[in-house]
Write an enzyme that holds these catalytic residues in place. Sequence first.
Site, PDB file in Angstrom:
ATOM      1  N   LYS A  47       0.858  -1.180   0.000  1.00  0.00           N
ATOM      2  CA  LYS A  47       0.000   0.000   0.000  1.00  0.00           C
ATOM      3  C   LYS A  47       0.894   1.229   0.000  1.00  0.00           C
ATOM      4  CE  LYS A  47      -3.912   2.050   2.517  1.00  0.00           C
ATOM      5  NZ  LYS A  47      -4.814   1.870   3.660  1.00  0.00           N
ATOM      6  N   ASP A 145     -13.875   3.040  10.914  1.00  0.00           N
ATOM      7  CA  ASP A 145     -14.256   3.123   9.498  1.00  0.00           C
ATOM      8  C   ASP A 145     -14.730   1.765   9.006  1.00  0.00           C
ATOM      9  OD1 ASP A 145     -14.682   4.372   7.072  1.00  0.00           O
ATOM     10  OD2 ASP A 145     -12.617   4.130   6.374  1.00  0.00           O
TER      11      ASP A 145
END
Length: 622
Positions: A47, A145
């Site tokens: 990432k 989240d």
Amino acid sequence: MDATLSDPLVGRRLDGRYRVLGRIGRGGMGVVYRAEDERLDRAVALKVLRSDLAHDPTARARFVREAKSAARLGHPGIVAVLDQGVDSEGGTETAYLVMELVDGRTLRDVVLDSGALTPGEALGVTADVLDALAEAHRKGVLHRDVKTANVLVADDGRVKVADFGLARAASTSGQSTTVGTGDLMGTAEYLAPEQLEAREPDARSDVYGVGVMLYEMLTGAPPFTGESPFSIAYKHVHEPVPPPSTKVPGLPRALDALVLDALAKDPFERPADAGEMLEQLRAVRSSLTPEQLAVRAVPSEAPATVGGTTRLEKVRASDPRPQGHQGHRSRRGLLVGLVLLVLAVAAGLSWYFLAGPGAYTTTPSVAGRSPQEARAQLQAAGLDVEEQQGYSDTVAEGLVVQTDPAAGDRVRKDGTVTIVVSQGVQTFTVPGVVGTPRDEAQDQLVSTGLAVGDVTEDFSEDVAQGSVIASTPAAGEVVPHDTPVALVVSKGRQPIDVPDVVGQSRDAAQEAITDVGLAVGEVTEQISESVPKGAVVSQTPDDGTLFRGDAVALVVSSGPPLVAVPEVQGKNVDAARQQLEGLGFQVRVENVLGGVFGTVRSSDPAAGQSIPKGSTITLTVV
């Protein structure tokens, strides 16, 4: 053009270790790639922070926080973060996280492609998510989240929770203990009312997100949708959640109760954390029949008809009142509609100024200023100020690094802004890893906050194969957090070739053996007619390899055997010669007075003495 072909990162090797193979997907802050860890020969997910956020300290902090949050948890249902770092090739910094590679799809893609799941499928996925979040909640970490896009469903059916980038440690004082990127972040469809109203979230806020996910899996869509995030937020705060069974006829009421409990507006009416909701889910699942667990939503259809006429038309046809009466009712309905519209507008305005955008301002930029200057500027904007300490590689000690909410982010007009004051560059003490297996040593360095540098190998007489011989910097040294620690790993004891010393003198043989690091073992003597006295006849072992300090045994010649000299005085010289040579002696003759008689007068050595076979005997002949 193919994004993978045009992506400049594809084909690069980050930090000389991670070769980027291709792009997997793009998120809010980063791009995810498939990569190969060439050092450990394994596939990983990489990432990478978006280039436009590369110099944003808040975004960098979120990257680091994601790595640390996942590292704290270590649960099989949470995507593991294996490493994090910054590659500086070509003068461009590329911040990255190395994660466990999960081949599969996001839960969002599963629902989009397949539609609503059966209750059995939805409860199975939800149980796995809750189990992972329960571990986080037990360790005081909030995800903040939770949504279908952050749940991965592997090809083999495993379910893993990803993206702890917004995670924070739960605070008992009502304040966050880490720096984030603002109180209102995430996807509006999944945020709890307290998050939308900028109140402090807790474990029950994650439970709300799970409730939205379960609702979406059961019905094919979240409970609230709209044209803008603000309209969705308004519904979450003010409108009741329709039970899932109103969307999918046939869903058991027990599922309605489970979902609505998780989606209660008041956090105190929800399960206290993921663990408590998981217990409720298991109880509900065990109460359902196989048929109830197999119910699946079907696409919505046109209004049902009876004999070619819709049900709505049948109701109208059965109304005995004249059409004129219907028109008086229409005007009354219009008036009621206008009243409702006014109330809705008033409620909307109230929400706008009390909880919506009108209740917010933006955080002034105070980075790089002294705490006193920053506090004065924020208070002048009507904001309360709290102060925290934090580390920074770029901001001098004693100056403001960043704020929470970040500069330019929205904050309630009477809200609180936390300023983070630099403590300078973060340092760590290098842990003692000598004697520790390589994998454990690397894990220990990463958990300390340090990166693993070059790993080389060398022989060691004291450290077992695969364990660390030395580290650079050494244990106990205090170094900046981004200092790589190089390791030297043992290849075990060094094998040594056994030298061939047969035929050498004893002293020379011993020196040759000790010079290569071996020891001289037992030394014995042996009679030898072929090897000179004092030279090596044989050795054990005679070839191959040993390890330092191992012994080589020697057999040294003591010379030929001893034979007694016979009496030959008075014998004819030829007979004496024949007898002596028969015993293995050499014979030399010295004639006296010409040796005319051919008789042996004496021998040297004299008769009766024992001398080595092969020795020379001198005969005096008259």
